[in-house]
Design an enzyme around this catalytic site. Structure first.
Site, short mmCIF file in Angstrom:
data_model
loop_
_atom_site.label_atom_id
_atom_site.label_comp_id
_atom_site.label_asym_id
_atom_site.label_seq_id
_atom_site.Cartn_x
_atom_site.Cartn_y
_atom_site.Cartn_z
N HIS A 53 70.41 -1.79 -41.93
CA HIS A 53 70.91 -3.15 -41.70
C HIS A 53 70.20 -3.71 -40.47
O HIS A 53 69.74 -2.96 -39.60
CB HIS A 53 72.42 -3.12 -41.45
CG HIS A 53 73.23 -2.79 -42.64
ND1 HIS A 53 74.59 -3.00 -42.69
CD2 HIS A 53 72.90 -2.25 -43.85
CE1 HIS A 53 75.06 -2.62 -43.87
NE2 HIS A 53 74.05 -2.15 -44.58
N GLU A 55 71.27 -5.07 -37.77
CA GLU A 55 71.85 -4.64 -36.49
C GLU A 55 71.40 -3.23 -36.12
O GLU A 55 71.06 -2.95 -34.97
CB GLU A 55 73.38 -4.65 -36.54
CG GLU A 55 74.00 -5.98 -36.87
CD GLU A 55 74.32 -6.15 -38.35
OE1 GLU A 55 75.39 -6.69 -38.66
OE2 GLU A 55 73.49 -5.75 -39.21
N CYS A 83 79.25 -5.26 -40.48
CA CYS A 83 80.10 -4.39 -41.29
C CYS A 83 80.69 -3.30 -40.39
O CYS A 83 80.33 -3.19 -39.21
CB CYS A 83 79.29 -3.77 -42.44
SG CYS A 83 78.08 -2.55 -41.89
N CYS A 86 77.97 -1.02 -38.78
CA CYS A 86 77.24 -1.65 -37.69
C CYS A 86 78.13 -1.87 -36.47
O CYS A 86 77.69 -1.68 -35.33
CB CYS A 86 76.63 -2.97 -38.17
SG CYS A 86 75.30 -2.72 -39.37
#
Length: 150
Positions: A53, A55, A83, A86
């Protein structure tokens, strides 16, 4: 205190992710002096890595550059509410502030779902600012998924 948003840079990363066929989420991580420490967009498909992801990729790059697993004083700008995975990584890295654009009622882990930062087991809870450039962040996601359903 003057607030300067870096969400446009995060949106640039989201657009680049969309161009690669990735879900358009972008992140920019600033060091305590306000300099860009890292920027990234989603690369889960490209890297065949469910943890890639935006992040996480920004955290990995900034931690490598800092020579530490902790990033106190750093600020993350991300186009979508992080999410749970993260959010947990951001807490573990001790990021000072998380600024996000679009809320994610389905998969978010900050204001929705797991609410990682307010969980009693969270080791650190960064300051959270939400809704920055939300319309633009939502629009890029809507357009991406509309084209997929097309």
């Amino acid at each position: 205190m003057t607030f300067t948003s870096h969400m446009q840079a995060a949106l640039e990363e989201a657009r680049a992710a969309a161009a690669r066929g990735e879900v358009p989420v972008g992140a920019v991580l600033l060091d305590p002096a306000g300099r860009v420490a890292a920027r990234a967009g989603n690369r889960t498909r490209e890297l065949r890595d469910p943890t890639a992801h935006a992040e996480i990729l920004a955290l990995r790059a900034a931690c490598a550059a800092a020579g530490s697993e902790r990033l106190p004083g750093h600020v993350l700008y991300v186009t979508l509410e992080p999410c749970a995975m993260c959010a947990a990584a951001l807490a573990a890295a001790r990021v000072a502030r998380v600024v996000y654009g679009a809320a994610d009622p389905k998969s978010g882990g900050v204001a929705h779902g797991a609410r990682v930062f307010s969980h009693p087991q969270a080791h650190h809870a960064p300051e959270v600012i939400d809704g920055i450039a939300a319309h633009d962040c939502e629009a890029i996601l809507r357009a991406f998924f509309a084209a997929r359903r097309g």
